[in-house]
Scaffold this motif. Sequence first.
Motif, short mmCIF file in Angstrom:
data_model
loop_
_atom_site.label_atom_id
_atom_site.label_comp_id
_atom_site.label_asym_id
_atom_site.label_seq_id
_atom_site.Cartn_x
_atom_site.Cartn_y
_atom_site.Cartn_z
N LEU A 161 19.67 -10.46 -16.01
CA LEU A 161 18.47 -9.90 -16.64
C LEU A 161 17.94 -8.72 -15.82
O LEU A 161 17.66 -7.65 -16.36
N ALA A 162 17.85 -8.93 -14.50
CA ALA A 162 17.29 -7.88 -13.63
C ALA A 162 18.20 -6.66 -13.60
O ALA A 162 17.75 -5.53 -13.77
N SER A 163 19.50 -6.90 -13.44
CA SER A 163 20.39 -5.74 -13.30
C SER A 163 20.54 -5.02 -14.64
O SER A 163 20.90 -3.86 -14.69
N LEU A 164 20.20 -5.70 -15.74
CA LEU A 164 20.29 -5.05 -17.05
C LEU A 164 18.96 -4.45 -17.47
O LEU A 164 18.79 -4.04 -18.61
N GLY A 165 17.99 -4.43 -16.57
CA GLY A 165 16.78 -3.65 -16.84
C GLY A 165 15.46 -4.41 -16.82
O GLY A 165 14.40 -3.77 -16.82
N ALA A 166 15.46 -5.76 -16.80
CA ALA A 166 14.18 -6.49 -16.79
C ALA A 166 13.55 -6.34 -15.42
O ALA A 166 13.92 -7.02 -14.48
N LYS A 167 12.59 -5.42 -15.29
CA LYS A 167 12.18 -5.05 -13.94
C LYS A 167 11.24 -6.05 -13.28
O LYS A 167 10.74 -5.81 -12.18
N VAL A 168 11.02 -7.20 -13.94
CA VAL A 168 10.11 -8.20 -13.38
C VAL A 168 10.54 -8.65 -11.99
O VAL A 168 9.70 -8.98 -11.15
N LEU A 169 11.84 -8.63 -11.70
CA LEU A 169 12.33 -8.83 -10.33
C LEU A 169 13.38 -7.78 -10.02
O LEU A 169 14.22 -7.48 -10.87
N GLN A 170 13.33 -7.25 -8.81
CA GLN A 170 14.35 -6.26 -8.43
C GLN A 170 15.70 -6.97 -8.26
O GLN A 170 15.75 -8.08 -7.70
N THR A 171 16.77 -6.36 -8.73
CA THR A 171 18.09 -7.02 -8.74
C THR A 171 18.48 -7.53 -7.36
O THR A 171 18.90 -8.68 -7.21
N ARG A 172 18.34 -6.70 -6.36
CA ARG A 172 18.84 -7.12 -5.04
C ARG A 172 18.03 -8.28 -4.46
O ARG A 172 18.53 -9.06 -3.66
N SER A 173 16.77 -8.39 -4.90
CA SER A 173 15.97 -9.52 -4.41
C SER A 173 16.53 -10.82 -4.96
O SER A 173 16.53 -11.85 -4.29
N VAL A 174 17.06 -10.78 -6.19
CA VAL A 174 17.63 -11.99 -6.80
C VAL A 174 18.97 -12.34 -6.11
O VAL A 174 19.25 -13.51 -5.84
#
Length: 413
Positions: free
Chosen positions: A203-216
């Motif tokens: 979700l994050a890497s596809l654009g849901a900016k609620v969490l930054q991808t690298r943080s996940v």
Amino acid sequence: MALVIQKYGGTSVGSLDRIKAVAERVIETKKKGNDVVVVVSAMSGETDKLIGLANQISQNPDEREMDLLLSSGERISAALTAIAICELGFKSVSFTGRQVGIITNDSHTKAKIEKITGERVRNTLAKGIIPVIAGFQGVTESSDVTTLGRGGSDLTAVAVAAALGADFCEIYTDVDGVYTTDPNVVPNARKLSKISYDEMLELASLGAKVLQTRSVEFAKIYNVPVVVRSSFSNNPGTLVVKEDKEMEKVVVSGVAYDKNQAKITAIAVHDKPGIAAKLFNAVAGANIVVDMIVQNISSDGKATDISFTVPKTESKKALKITEETVAEIGAKGVVLREDIAKVSIIGVGMRTHSGVAAKMFETLAKHGINIIMISTSEIKISCVVDSKYTELAVRVLHDAFELGERKRKRTKK
Ligand code: ADP
Ligand code: ASP
Ligand code: MG
């Protein structure tokens, strides 16, 4: 007693009143007997404002200078938050990334964390003082300030949580959890009580900016339980945790979109070994991350079109590199298209269910939305579409996969 990391995003520290509200929430958590470490973003709009200032001087500012400039936004909110906590009678000190030993590589504007010493945070906690860390920043071994990419305060929080062995990491934002899609685009989006690291990563890497991808990614590797919550309410949030059996039953659990994409096409390059390698080596050499790649063989079998997507912020740089490479390898030309968006559906259940792609394509077709590029992985399908159809595509896909709140619930509201 638990050790809690609380990260407050831009809107949550967007005004002095909001900063005072944050201070109260931090103290409430402390009063319950917990140790609290606070991580803050810059006040909302501040980072964009600083980028705007630099761009008034230069369209291509030096990335080291950008990092020093942008890191100042988080320093301001960290110091103000510590002042607000002290004003309420509790002890608090603020720190820059460097002061808490967040060491990164030297990839300016998107630096990777290499280690966190965290000594000063531990000492501060031991004295009963509340540390407030300026998010989004670190320092290289040679003392240059770096930033961790947009949304990078999430990464600071999760990385600090991992380094200190925190019990959990709370991410406070302007929505009260992770939804089936952006609740600001689809009003009947449904809040998820929990989501797996892998789905959240997609979700994050596809654009849901609620969490930054690298943080996940970090949370998954170090097994940090993350809770996404609102700083504007006391609603329970969404828990981001390891996958469980229940989660596999859901075929599609979310829809994401990303308007920050651009497509570059090298037209009619020679169809022979080594061409793609040359092109993508050149792009990678400039530290640009390529996402989708599509290659079509021309009807005569001698030439081929290669299209790929890159972040919009890097599109001009990628275009220049492609033009230079193409000049060497020979092609009809290079075209940049920025009016595109990537719309994706995500779900761990896709591993075991068929027909999901067909349903996605049919749904888009039914609404007259042309698909420009497609890519799939085990748990996601993405389509690039004309950006003017982004919101429509998200809404119709969300409906087609029945992700929204049930109608009965909606009429009750
Ligand atoms: P912060 O400033 O607190 O870091 P962000 O703006 O980075 O907040 O992230 C929160 C925003 O993410 C929400 O306002 C919402 O519009 C957006 N968003 C996109 N997809 C989702 C989703 N699936 N669930 C929740 N929020 C989402
Ligand atoms: N202030 C930075 C940004 O706007 C980092 C963050 O908010 O997490 O991207
Ligand atoms: Mg954010």
